[in-house]
Design a protein around this motif. Structure first.
Motif, PDB file in Angstrom:
ATOM      1  N   LYS A  56       0.820  -1.218   0.000  1.00 26.32           N
ATOM      2  CA  LYS A  56       0.000   0.000   0.000  1.00 26.32           C
ATOM      3  C   LYS A  56       0.855   1.269   0.000  1.00 26.32           C
ATOM      4  CE  LYS A  56      -3.674  -2.167   2.776  1.00 26.32           C
ATOM      5  NZ  LYS A  56      -4.535  -2.005   3.971  1.00 26.32           N
ATOM      6  N   ASP A  94      -4.456   2.902  -7.357  1.00 24.97           N
ATOM      7  CA  ASP A  94      -4.521   1.701  -6.526  1.00 24.97           C
ATOM      8  C   ASP A  94      -5.746   0.842  -6.826  1.00 24.97           C
ATOM      9  OD1 ASP A  94      -6.776   2.727  -5.010  1.00 24.97           O
ATOM     10  OD2 ASP A  94      -5.385   3.881  -3.786  1.00 24.97           O
ATOM     11  N   GLU A 146      -3.437  -1.784  -2.015  1.00 25.36           N
ATOM     12  CA  GLU A 146      -2.283  -1.976  -2.877  1.00 25.36           C
ATOM     13  C   GLU A 146      -2.567  -1.425  -4.268  1.00 25.36           C
ATOM     14  OE1 GLU A 146      -1.738  -6.170  -3.003  1.00 25.36           O
ATOM     15  OE2 GLU A 146      -3.480  -6.533  -4.261  1.00 25.36           O
TER      16      GLU A 146
END
Length: 274
Positions: free
Chosen positions: A8, A65, A47
């Motif tokens: 992340k 993301d 992520e």
């Protein structure tokens, strides 16, 4: 260098010492020093894997993301600043981002929601344009560096599409190729030949295409060449021998040289007909 992964976190690194080590490998016998990122952004809620540097504004970066958010980074005197308000428009994971090669404040994104969106960096709530581009996840896009109205897309539906941004509608790509038998994992326009592109697929093939070529109606296919009619006339070259090809890039200075990465390693090659 910018990186993003399943942690992340998005990082920016200074890799100058690594490049210098290539020039004098004997000086690194004790091993390379530990490298720490110059800047880390921890604001992504999930992520992600979509990253692109601006070709027009030094230090400007976009990261996207799996929670559908896109963040804009800007270089400042102390490092980088990231606007905490993301670009919102996609309804699912952002798979790829591409800055416009000509306009500093315009970029494109594609998503698992099957759409491609064109954005103005001054407007974060809604994209300027969008199309329902494919029947499945849109994995990758590429903006033509020489003809900025042309955009490529590749999808889980195994197909490649070419879009003209001057008439950007869901039902009207100007090109649609269905040669591959697996998801399209990477594609790129040639850096200098504006009608040439390359694509990689989960079918373990990397293909090179020339959109300027057309079928020769006078040429007949007989005998052993009978199946040639099933090959698109724009298909120039097929590279095989790798498994799970994930990325390809044309060399920016050596004409026709391609690098591809896969689960089985790295290939560097130049098609004989380029």
């Amino acid at each position: 260098l910018a990186t993003m992964s399943e942690t992340k976190e998005a990082h920016i690194w200074d890799v100058q010492h690594l490049l210098q080590a290539l020039d004098s490998p004997s000086s690194q016998q004790g091993g390379l020093p530990t490298t720490k990122p110059l800047f880390t952004f921890t604001g992504h809620p999930a992520e992600g894997y979509a990253v692109d540097w601006s070709p027009k504004v030094p230090g400007r970066l976009l990261t996207g993301d799996c929670s559908k958010h896109i963040y804009l980074w800007e270089r400042n005197e102390s490092g980088w600043s990231v606007d905490k308000t993301p670009f919102n428009g996609h309804s699912d994971s952002v798979e790829d981002i591409q800055w416009s090669p000509k306009e500093a404040g315009v970029f494109a994104s594609c998503s698992v929601d099957k759409t491609i969106r064109i954005w103005d960096t001054r407007k974060r709530k809604n994209s300027m344009l969008f199309v329902a581009a494919h029947r499945s996840d849109v994995n990758v896009i590429s903006w033509n560096p020489n003809k900025s109205h042309l955009l490529l897309s590749g999808s889980d539906d195994h197909s490649i599409k070419i879009w003209d941004l001057r008439k950007f509608k869901s039902s009207s790509p100007i090109g649609h190729f269905k040669y591959h038998m697996g998801a399209i994992t990477s594609l790129q326009w040639h850096p200098t030949e504006d009608a040439m592109l390359a694509a990689a697929s989960d079918d373990n093939q990397l293909t090179v295409w020339d959109l300027a070529l057309e079928a020769d109606d006078e040429q007949k296919t007989v005998g052993a060449n009978a199946n040639v009619k099933d090959i698109p006339p724009q298909l120039l070259f097929v590279h095989q021998g790798q498994t799970s090809i994930k990325e390809l890039r044309f060399h920016p200075q050596i004409p026709g040289l391609i690098t591809s990465t896969a689960a089985t390693g790295l290939n560097i090659f130049k098609p004989c007909n380029l």
